[in-house]
Design a protein around this motif. Structure first.
Motif, PDB file in Angstrom:
ATOM      1  N   LEU A   1       0.822  -1.205   0.000  1.00 24.81           N
ATOM      2  CA  LEU A   1       0.000   0.000   0.000  1.00 24.81           C
ATOM      3  C   LEU A   1       0.862   1.263   0.000  1.00 24.81           C
ATOM      4  N   VAL A   2       1.856   1.291   0.875  1.00 24.41           N
ATOM      5  CA  VAL A   2       2.695   2.479   0.980  1.00 24.41           C
ATOM      6  C   VAL A   2       3.588   2.615  -0.252  1.00 24.41           C
ATOM      7  N   LEU A   3       4.036   1.493  -0.813  1.00 26.54           N
ATOM      8  CA  LEU A   3       4.865   1.569  -2.016  1.00 26.54           C
ATOM      9  C   LEU A   3       4.102   2.157  -3.200  1.00 26.54           C
ATOM     10  N   VAL A   4       2.804   1.886  -3.283  1.00 21.60           N
ATOM     11  CA  VAL A   4       2.001   2.496  -4.338  1.00 21.60           C
ATOM     12  C   VAL A   4       2.034   4.017  -4.198  1.00 21.60           C
ATOM     13  N   ALA A   5       1.834   4.499  -2.957  1.00 21.26           N
ATOM     14  CA  ALA A   5       1.890   5.944  -2.718  1.00 21.26           C
ATOM     15  C   ALA A   5       3.285   6.494  -3.013  1.00 21.26           C
ATOM     16  N   ASP A   6       4.322   5.746  -2.621  1.00 21.93           N
ATOM     17  CA  ASP A   6       5.694   6.176  -2.899  1.00 21.93           C
ATOM     18  C   ASP A   6       5.949   6.264  -4.402  1.00 21.93           C
ATOM     19  N   LEU A   7       5.444   5.279  -5.128  1.00 26.92           N
ATOM     20  CA  LEU A   7       5.653   5.255  -6.574  1.00 26.92           C
ATOM     21  C   LEU A   7       4.997   6.459  -7.247  1.00 26.92           C
TER      22      LEU A   7
ATOM     23  N   THR B   1      11.449   1.589 -11.794  1.00 23.59           N
ATOM     24  CA  THR B   1      11.457   0.147 -12.050  1.00 23.59           C
ATOM     25  C   THR B   1      11.703  -0.631 -10.765  1.00 23.59           C
ATOM     26  N   LEU B   2      12.628  -0.139  -9.951  1.00 22.62           N
ATOM     27  CA  LEU B   2      12.928  -0.823  -8.687  1.00 22.62           C
ATOM     28  C   LEU B   2      11.727  -0.797  -7.755  1.00 22.62           C
ATOM     29  N   ILE B   3      11.056   0.344  -7.689  1.00 17.99           N
ATOM     30  CA  ILE B   3       9.872   0.441  -6.837  1.00 17.99           C
ATOM     31  C   ILE B   3       8.797  -0.526  -7.327  1.00 17.99           C
ATOM     32  N   GLY B   4       8.583  -0.565  -8.640  1.00 17.43           N
ATOM     33  CA  GLY B   4       7.593  -1.474  -9.200  1.00 17.43           C
ATOM     34  C   GLY B   4       7.928  -2.931  -8.917  1.00 17.43           C
ATOM     35  N   ALA B   5       9.210  -3.284  -8.997  1.00 16.42           N
ATOM     36  CA  ALA B   5       9.618  -4.667  -8.726  1.00 16.42           C
ATOM     37  C   ALA B   5       9.395  -5.033  -7.268  1.00 16.42           C
ATOM     38  N   VAL B   6       9.752  -4.131  -6.368  1.00 15.29           N
ATOM     39  CA  VAL B   6       9.542  -4.405  -4.944  1.00 15.29           C
ATOM     40  C   VAL B   6       8.052  -4.468  -4.627  1.00 15.29           C
ATOM     41  N   LEU B   7       7.257  -3.629  -5.295  1.00 12.84           N
ATOM     42  CA  LEU B   7       5.803  -3.687  -5.115  1.00 12.84           C
ATOM     43  C   LEU B   7       5.272  -5.048  -5.548  1.00 12.84           C
ATOM     44  N   LEU B   8       5.793  -5.567  -6.659  1.00 18.30           N
ATOM     45  CA  LEU B   8       5.400  -6.908  -7.097  1.00 18.30           C
ATOM     46  C   LEU B   8       5.768  -7.952  -6.051  1.00 18.30           C
ATOM     47  N   VAL B   9       6.958  -7.823  -5.465  1.00 23.08           N
ATOM     48  CA  VAL B   9       7.367  -8.735  -4.396  1.00 23.08           C
ATOM     49  C   VAL B   9       6.370  -8.689  -3.245  1.00 23.08           C
ATOM     50  N   GLN B  10       5.985  -7.473  -2.833  1.00 21.14           N
ATOM     51  CA  GLN B  10       5.078  -7.320  -1.705  1.00 21.14           C
ATOM     52  C   GLN B  10       3.722  -7.975  -1.973  1.00 21.14           C
ATOM     53  N   VAL B  11       3.180  -7.728  -3.165  1.00 26.14           N
ATOM     54  CA  VAL B  11       1.866  -8.279  -3.497  1.00 26.14           C
ATOM     55  C   VAL B  11       1.912  -9.800  -3.526  1.00 26.14           C
ATOM     56  N   LEU B  12       2.915 -10.353  -4.203  1.00 24.75           N
ATOM     57  CA  LEU B  12       3.011 -11.807  -4.298  1.00 24.75           C
ATOM     58  C   LEU B  12       3.387 -12.443  -2.969  1.00 24.75           C
ATOM     59  N   ALA B  13       4.106 -11.696  -2.112  1.00 21.60           N
ATOM     60  CA  ALA B  13       4.487 -12.244  -0.810  1.00 21.60           C
ATOM     61  C   ALA B  13       3.274 -12.450   0.087  1.00 21.60           C
ATOM     62  N   VAL B  14       2.241 -11.616  -0.059  1.00 25.38           N
ATOM     63  CA  VAL B  14       1.006 -11.824   0.706  1.00 25.38           C
ATOM     64  C   VAL B  14       0.409 -13.176   0.329  1.00 25.38           C
ATOM     65  N   ALA B  15       0.236 -13.393  -0.977  1.00 27.41           N
ATOM     66  CA  ALA B  15      -0.316 -14.666  -1.439  1.00 27.41           C
ATOM     67  C   ALA B  15       0.625 -15.819  -1.108  1.00 27.41           C
ATOM     68  N   GLY B  16       1.944 -15.592  -1.256  1.00 27.98           N
ATOM     69  CA  GLY B  16       2.907 -16.646  -0.985  1.00 27.98           C
ATOM     70  C   GLY B  16       2.915 -17.078   0.470  1.00 27.98           C
ATOM     71  N   ALA B  17       2.837 -16.100   1.381  1.00 25.40           N
ATOM     72  CA  ALA B  17       2.834 -16.432   2.810  1.00 25.40           C
ATOM     73  C   ALA B  17       1.604 -17.259   3.172  1.00 25.40           C
ATOM     74  N   LEU B  18       0.434 -16.861   2.670  1.00 21.90           N
ATOM     75  CA  LEU B  18      -0.790 -17.599   2.982  1.00 21.90           C
ATOM     76  C   LEU B  18      -0.790 -18.978   2.322  1.00 21.90           C
ATOM     77  N   ALA B  19      -0.293 -19.031   1.074  1.00 20.41           N
ATOM     78  CA  ALA B  19      -0.259 -20.318   0.366  1.00 20.41           C
ATOM     79  C   ALA B  19       0.710 -21.289   1.030  1.00 20.41           C
ATOM     80  N   MET B  20       1.876 -20.802   1.445  1.00 25.97           N
ATOM     81  CA  MET B  20       2.832 -21.690   2.100  1.00 25.97           C
ATOM     82  C   MET B  20       2.338 -22.111   3.474  1.00 25.97           C
ATOM     83  N   GLY B  21       1.526 -21.261   4.126  1.00 26.53           N
ATOM     84  CA  GLY B  21       0.897 -21.678   5.377  1.00 26.53           C
ATOM     85  C   GLY B  21      -0.025 -22.861   5.156  1.00 26.53           C
ATOM     86  N   ARG B  22      -0.747 -22.844   4.036  1.00 25.67           N
ATOM     87  CA  ARG B  22      -1.625 -23.982   3.711  1.00 25.67           C
ATOM     88  C   ARG B  22      -0.803 -25.214   3.342  1.00 25.67           C
TER      89      ARG B  22
END
Length: 448
Positions: free
Chosen positions: A179-185, A290-311
């Protein structure tokens, strides 16, 4: 006492724990913006640029008279911040267990870090020493705060739900960072429209992370409650406390073996987090957007990744799931060596792969360790865990900085980190986790 009364008390206790869990998630929400916006995205390239402005003709700065290549100054500052944390965390962890008052200590750590981060607004010109000092204070405070925050996990969740609770905490953190990275971008990309220079936009992004950290820390401070302290003798001080904690852990050698494995592979994870933006900007010649966009992608996928790996952990066990993530880390980092310069799409592919395994590997490691902590020693043992999480993660940045200093190549520096994941995998695979949980005096979950 009647059955209805007992049931009501049990229900009240369960409701209280749920409230604490919801409040607990919000400390990840509060402090993860520092990790994302400051440490991962903006501060590395920006402090490196500030150091280069202050460098001599050969490209060296001289803090305390020591010649340091300007491109290595950020990595060395991260290493020094970790050494400071090593000296502080055992003291704070022991004090938290001895007094039972984790919450005031958490508040002190959080607001020290938030103040130092907010102070980064004043980092301009050639003030690289100010930047290094604020980084050291903020990063050490972040480590102490996370140690205290993690120590609440075994107190607010039952063994069977710990993987899920830990994963939700990480998911909250990555959602906040996104969320904050979107505002930063938006601010960084359109800084001219806001009447700001690029440097001013970066400084605002840095300072706003500190304000966010301080504001949302109020939520866990209201929700969490302190428990009764365990009886103990007067605590030793300084490094003697660390030695005492390690000595106590020697009675639980399999817990110590897990910590050693985690120390190694997490050192690699933390170094990738802190140095990826430097690698992208300096070696791959990618722009800040580009770096901000890449880190934002990491953040978004990390939410799904953390929940998926928990399952996945509920089906295959947390240990096997973490081992699988280390294989993915190794392959991803090896591929990073071959990324072509000035081709953003491949950097985004790499960022996506990192995002899918980042949150889950960290969340499941935390919940695994929570099973290995003897009851009543949560903060003390989590101080040792945090030394592994951040406190001992100076080896990776140091190796990264030294490799670059010796070779002048960030590609060589990034590929040197593969060793941490390979060695960590071997060490973790050798830990009999179920036996370690029983020896710590905790109930063994059906699947671990």
């Amino acid at each position: 006492m009647g059955t209805d009364t007992v049931r009501a008390e049990v229900a009240d206790e369960a409701a209280g724990l749920r409230r604490e869990q919801r409040g607990w998630y919000f400390y990840d929400w509060a402090c993860s913006v520092y990790s994302t916006s400051v440490l991962t995205v903006f501060l590395g390239p920006y402090l490196t640029a500030v150091a280069r402005d202050a460098a001599d003709a050969e490209g060296y700065v001289h803090p305390l008279g020591i010649p340091v290549r300007a491109g290595s100054f950020f990595a060395y500052s991260v290493s020094l911040s970790v050494i400071v944390a090593v000296l502080i965390m055992p003291l704070v962890g022991s004090a938290a267990d001895r007094t039972g008052r984790k919450k005031p200590l958490l508040a002190a750590a959080a607001y020290t870090g938030a103040a130092a981060t907010t102070g980064m607004f004043f980092l301009d010109g050639n003030r690289y020493l100010l930047g290094g000092l604020l980084l050291i204070v903020a990063n050490a405070a972040q480590s102490v705060g996370m140690m205290l925050y993690n120590a609440y996990l075994p107190q607010i969740s039952a063994p069977a739900e710990r993987d899920a609770v830990s994963s939700r905490g990480w998911a909250f953190g990555y959602a906040s960072g996104s969320l904050v990275l979107v505002a930063d971008l938006v601010l960084f990309s359109a800084h001219d429209s806001f009447g700001l220079s690029q440097t001013e936009a970066v400084r605002i992004c840095l300072a706003s992370a500190g304000l966010w950290w301080g504001a949302f820390t109020l939520v866990p401070l209201r929700a969490l409650r302190d428990r009764h302290a365990r009886a103990s003798a007067a605590a030793p001080t300084g490094l003697r406390q660390l030695a005492a904690t390690v000595q106590d852990m020697r009675r639980h050698p399999r817990t110590l073996a897990f910590l050693l494995a985690y120390l190694v592979y997490n050192d690699g994870i933390q170094t990738v987090i802190t140095q990826a933006s430097v690698y992208g900007s300096e070696e791959l010649r990618l722009g800040q957007s580009t770096l901000i966009g890449a880190v934002l992608l990491v953040q978004v996928l990390a939410v799904a990744g953390a929940l998926a790996m928990g399952r996945l952990a509920r089906v295959h066990g947390a240990q096997r799931t973490v081992l699988g993530s280390l294989v993915a880390w190794t392959l991803t980092l090896g591929a990073g060596y071959f990324l072509p310069a000035r081709v953003p799409v491949w950097f985004f592919v790499l960022a996506g792969a990192i995002g899918l395994v980042l949150g889950g590997s960290q969340a499941l490691s935390r919940s695994l360790f929570s099973h290995l902590v003897p009851p009543g020693k949560e903060a003390e043992y989590f101080s040792a865990y945090e030394l592994s999480d951040r406190g001992m993660s100076w080896l990776g940045p140091l190796l990264f900085g030294l490799t670059y200093q010796l070779t002048g190549s960030y590609r060589s520096a990034i590929v040197s980190l593969v060793a941490f994941f390979v060695i960590g995998f071997v060490l973790l695979a050798r830990v009999p986790v179920r036996r370690a949980i029983g020896e710590a005096g905790n109930p063994v979950p059906d699947r671990i």
